[in-house]
Design a protein around this motif. Structure first.
Motif, short mmCIF file in Angstrom:
data_model
loop_
_atom_site.label_atom_id
_atom_site.label_comp_id
_atom_site.label_asym_id
_atom_site.label_seq_id
_atom_site.Cartn_x
_atom_site.Cartn_y
_atom_site.Cartn_z
N CYS A 1 4.10 -1.52 3.34
CA CYS A 1 2.90 -1.63 2.52
C CYS A 1 2.85 -0.51 1.48
O CYS A 1 3.22 0.63 1.74
N LYS A 2 2.39 -0.85 0.29
CA LYS A 2 2.19 0.13 -0.78
C LYS A 2 1.20 1.20 -0.33
O LYS A 2 0.09 0.89 0.07
N PRO A 3 1.59 2.49 -0.39
CA PRO A 3 0.71 3.56 0.10
C PRO A 3 -0.43 3.86 -0.87
O PRO A 3 -0.36 3.54 -2.05
N SER A 4 -1.46 4.50 -0.36
CA SER A 4 -2.60 4.88 -1.20
C SER A 4 -2.19 5.89 -2.26
O SER A 4 -2.83 5.99 -3.31
N SER A 5 -1.11 6.63 -2.00
CA SER A 5 -0.62 7.65 -2.94
C SER A 5 0.47 7.09 -3.85
O SER A 5 1.32 7.85 -4.34
#
Length: 274
Positions: free
Chosen positions: A154-158
């Protein structure tokens, strides 16, 4: 009659050439315990340049866990971190590829450890992390100055900070998530050498897809299967035709999901269910 040659008398360079093709389970549990010459050959760092952990079973009751604990005298105190540290120590900083387990075992501490001890990584396949650990990713990945391929779930928040810290010569990126205009802009502007981009099972609108096609001038392969937020129409196909992209996979992508909702949810369980 000519005396029969013995396996343990094979030239060390030949042994190393064979052993470097083996998986980590053989290198840790089988080959080193055959004889002293084979053990010495497994200590060569070239045998440990590719550290693929993903297909191994690190559950406490697995055969790997039990046998490793027994072989190395751990008295049942086996952990993924223990296995990782042995492999990294044997690599002597020469590892060029690491593939972490997807869910079980790996932690942010393991990523931090390998980022310090394996600075020459060219390919990294990272595990799913807790949300509170994601802000540490840009600093960790920023230590890999030679990184050419990055794969995450999953694409990270950062994400945007992470891309800013990546080697600008990165040529392959794979992950899924919700990709808005700012996310696409940082990909286009910070990764000029990108040749392969896989964003399957992501949320993305047609404008973002077109921005990728217009801005990633080195792109040769774009995979956006089973995405939500766009349909591939004549405009998109025409842009692909003029972009120089050799592989364009978009099967299963639609404006809305199968329940009829246009969504930008980034929950991994939701996306995998598409």
């Amino acid at each position: 009659m000519e005396e029969e040659r013995r396996w343990e008398e094979i030239n060390t360079d030949c042994l190393v050439n064979i052993f470097r093709r083996l998986g980590l389970e053989d290198l840790t549990l089988a080959v080193p315990f055959v004889c002293q010459s084979w053990y010495r050959a497994t200590l060569d760092p070239t045998c440990w340049r590719v550290l693929k952990f993903r297909r191994l079973d690190f559950m406490p009751w697995s055969n790997l866990s039990k046998e490793f604990s027994n072989r190395y005298g751990l008295n049942g105190r086996f952990s993924f971190s223990c296995f990782l540290k042995l492999c990294v120590a044997r690599s002597h900083g020469e590892a060029i590829e690491v593939e972490f387990p997807l869910l079980f075992g790996a932690s942010i501490h393991d990523l931090t450890f390998i980022s310090h001890r394996c600075p020459k990584l060219r390919k990294a396949t990272l595990p799913i992390l807790q949300s509170e650990d994601e802000p540490h990713l840009p600093e960790i990945i920023g230590r890999w100055h030679e990184l050419e391929q990055l794969e995450m779930e999953c694409k990270p928040s950062s994400f945007q900070e992470l891309v800013n810290n990546l080697n600008p010569k990165l040529n392959s990126l794979k992950m899924f998530g919700s990709f808005k205009n700012d996310d696409v802009s940082v990909i286009v502007n910070k990764l000029p050498k990108l040749k392969c981009l896989c964003l399957s099972k992501s949320y993305m609108q047609k404008d973002e897809l077109l921005s990728i096609l217009n801005g990633c001038n080195s792109l040769e392969e774009l995979v956006v299967r089973d995405c939500v937020g766009f349909e591939v129409n004549e405009e998109v196909l025409k842009r692909v035709m003029h972009s120089g992209i050799k592989v364009f996979e978009h099967e299963g992508s639609n404006l809305v999901n199968e329940d009829g909702y246009d969504t930008d949810e980034c929950d991994p369980l939701y996306v995998h269910a598409l």
